[in-house]
Design an enzyme around this catalytic site. Structure first.
Site, PDB file in Angstrom:
ATOM      1  N   SER A 124      11.127   9.546  25.987  1.00  0.00           N
ATOM      2  CA  SER A 124      12.141  10.478  26.489  1.00  0.00           C
ATOM      3  C   SER A 124      12.654  11.441  25.417  1.00  0.00           C
ATOM      4  O   SER A 124      12.779  11.077  24.242  1.00  0.00           O
ATOM      5  CB  SER A 124      13.327   9.661  27.011  1.00  0.00           C
ATOM      6  N   GLU A 126      15.586  12.060  25.104  1.00  0.00           N
ATOM      7  CA  GLU A 126      16.829  11.459  24.583  1.00  0.00           C
ATOM      8  C   GLU A 126      16.633  10.912  23.173  1.00  0.00           C
ATOM      9  O   GLU A 126      17.590  10.699  22.442  1.00  0.00           O
ATOM     10  CB  GLU A 126      17.286  10.326  25.501  1.00  0.00           C
ATOM     11  N   TYR A 148      20.568   3.659  25.215  1.00  0.00           N
ATOM     12  CA  TYR A 148      19.335   3.999  25.938  1.00  0.00           C
ATOM     13  C   TYR A 148      18.361   4.726  25.015  1.00  0.00           C
ATOM     14  O   TYR A 148      17.180   4.377  24.933  1.00  0.00           O
ATOM     15  CB  TYR A 148      19.671   4.886  27.149  1.00  0.00           C
TER      16      TYR A 148
END
Ligand code: NDP
Ligand code: GDR
Length: 335
Positions: A124, A126, A148
């Protein structure tokens, strides 16, 4: 020869689009689902008669090895995860178990059951978090900003490590935000388009959001699953950034969504400090030029097209719910 794909997380947004795509390519598609007391196949209901499902859980090593032995896949797509960033602050350990260690459990099962299986890991944007450069590309330094994001960094590196340690065909797709009418209602795009539909149809009067200034590179999930498949068809395993290359703020998202139904977003959107995250990822925008050059991949839906598609779908869904007297939605705190 028919290829077999095993998809973890098939009941999620991406799992449903990937399953459709692989079925269209002639694959035998098997989805791994975890046991629950209610059936959660809403997103794959329309194709379920063409799929096979097998029970398994990323928390349970044996169930993964069993699934691989039973299914004998050529390709495994690991899409399962605790994927909602705010939940990862409330449930950091569980997020690590699913989203980080779950990857090792599955890679270890691949290594032991059949190391010729090709493996895709859902990494990801992120992971870039507090970004070291703009735009972000495959080699940009990682600085995750949530439990996460940290868990995804672990999943990313363990995938590369198994490739380097055991010569597995294991790749990591670094995908930027991708959305669709099937996106979970808690993610900001869908939260906005669902609220636009409910406000337009008289079921709601306001929309509470957190940080309106953050910027994301939003694409269409249907485009992004094509890239996952392409990554596993290469001669050599490698990791790719998948993104549109455009970035927009949450404010802009609101502007496009509300104006599509003739409303002024500023009259309806309220900032709720409880929805502001403990640490934010301010700006994401990806450079997918490597994927364009080597995979021949490019997106087909732009930001405005995506938001309009989602608003239209939510209007149709809410109208249908009103007709059937089912228009109430539960309030989930912190979302
Ligand atoms: P969703 O949240 O829609 O789907 C997550 C899936 O994981 C669901 O099918 C869920 O099953 C399953 N799952 C969760 N925990 C477990 C577990 N312990 N064992 C087995 N299955 C489990 O996510 P998306 O489809 O949006 O994303 C797919 C993947 O891509 C995720 O790993 C996500 O982190 C990653 N990603 C997503 C991006 C995006 O913008 N969408 C961008 C970059 C990466 P159930 O239905 O039972 O809850
Ligand atoms: P993100 O997606 O955290 O980028 O992770 P999300 O849609 O949740 O947030 C995007 C941005 O919007 C801001 N925001 C809000 N977000 C939510 N959910 N709800 C709100 O009310 C709200 N108000 C403002 C957020 O602060 C953030 O800046 C998604 C997930 O799919 C991950 O699994 C995936 O890895 C990344 O995208 C790429």
């Amino acid at each position: 020869m028919t290829k077999t794909a095993l998809i973890t997380g098939i009941t999620g947004q991406d799992g449903s689009y990937l399953a459709e795509h692989l079925l269209a390519l002639g694959y035998r598609v098997v989805g791994m689902t975890r046991r629950s007391s209610t059936v959660t196949i809403e997103r794959i209901e329309h194709i379920v008669d063409r799929l096979e499902l097998i029970q398994g859980d990323l928390l349970d090593q044996n169930s993964l090895a069993y699934a691989l032995r039973e299914v004998e896949p050529d390709e495994v797509y690991n899409l399962a995860a605790q994927s909602f960033v705010p939940t990862s602050w409330n449930q950091p350990v569980l997020t690590g178990e699913f989203t980080a260690l779950g990857v090792t459990r599955l890679l270890e099962a691949v290594r032991q059951v059949d190391p010729t299986i090709r493996f895709y890991q859902a990494s990801s944007s992120e992971m870039f978090g507090k970004v070291a450069e703009v735009p972000q590309r495959e080699l940009t330094r990682l600085h995750p900003r949530s439990p996460y994001g940290v868990a995804k960094v672990y999943g990313h590196w363990i995938t590369l490590n198994y490739r380097e340690s055991y010569d597995l065909f294991a790749v990591s797709g670094i995908l930027f935000n991708h959305e669709s009418p099937r996106r979970g209602l808690e993610f900001v795009t869908r939260k906005v388009t669902d609220a636009v539909a409910r406000i337009k149809l008289g079921l709601a009067t306001e929309l509470r959001l957190g940080n309106l200034k953050s910027q994301r590179d939003w694409g269409f999930a249907g485009d992004y699953v094509r890239a996952m498949h392409l990554m596993l068809q290469r001669d050599d395993p490698s990791d790719y950034v998948i993104a549109t290359g455009e970035t927009h703020s949450v404010e802009e998202l609101c502007g496009v969504a509300f104006s599509h139904v003739g409303l002024d977003w500023q009259k309806y959107v309220r900032v709720d400090e409880a929805l502001v995250r403990p640490a934010e990822v301010d700006l994401l925008v990806g450079d997918a030029s490597r994927a364009r050059a080597e995979l021949g991949w490019s997106p087909t839906v732009d930001f405005t097209g995506l938001v309009h598609m989602m608003v239209e779908a939510d209007l149709a869904r809410v109208e249908e719910a009103i007709r059937h007297g089912k228009a109430k939605v539960p309030v989930v705190h912190g979302v």
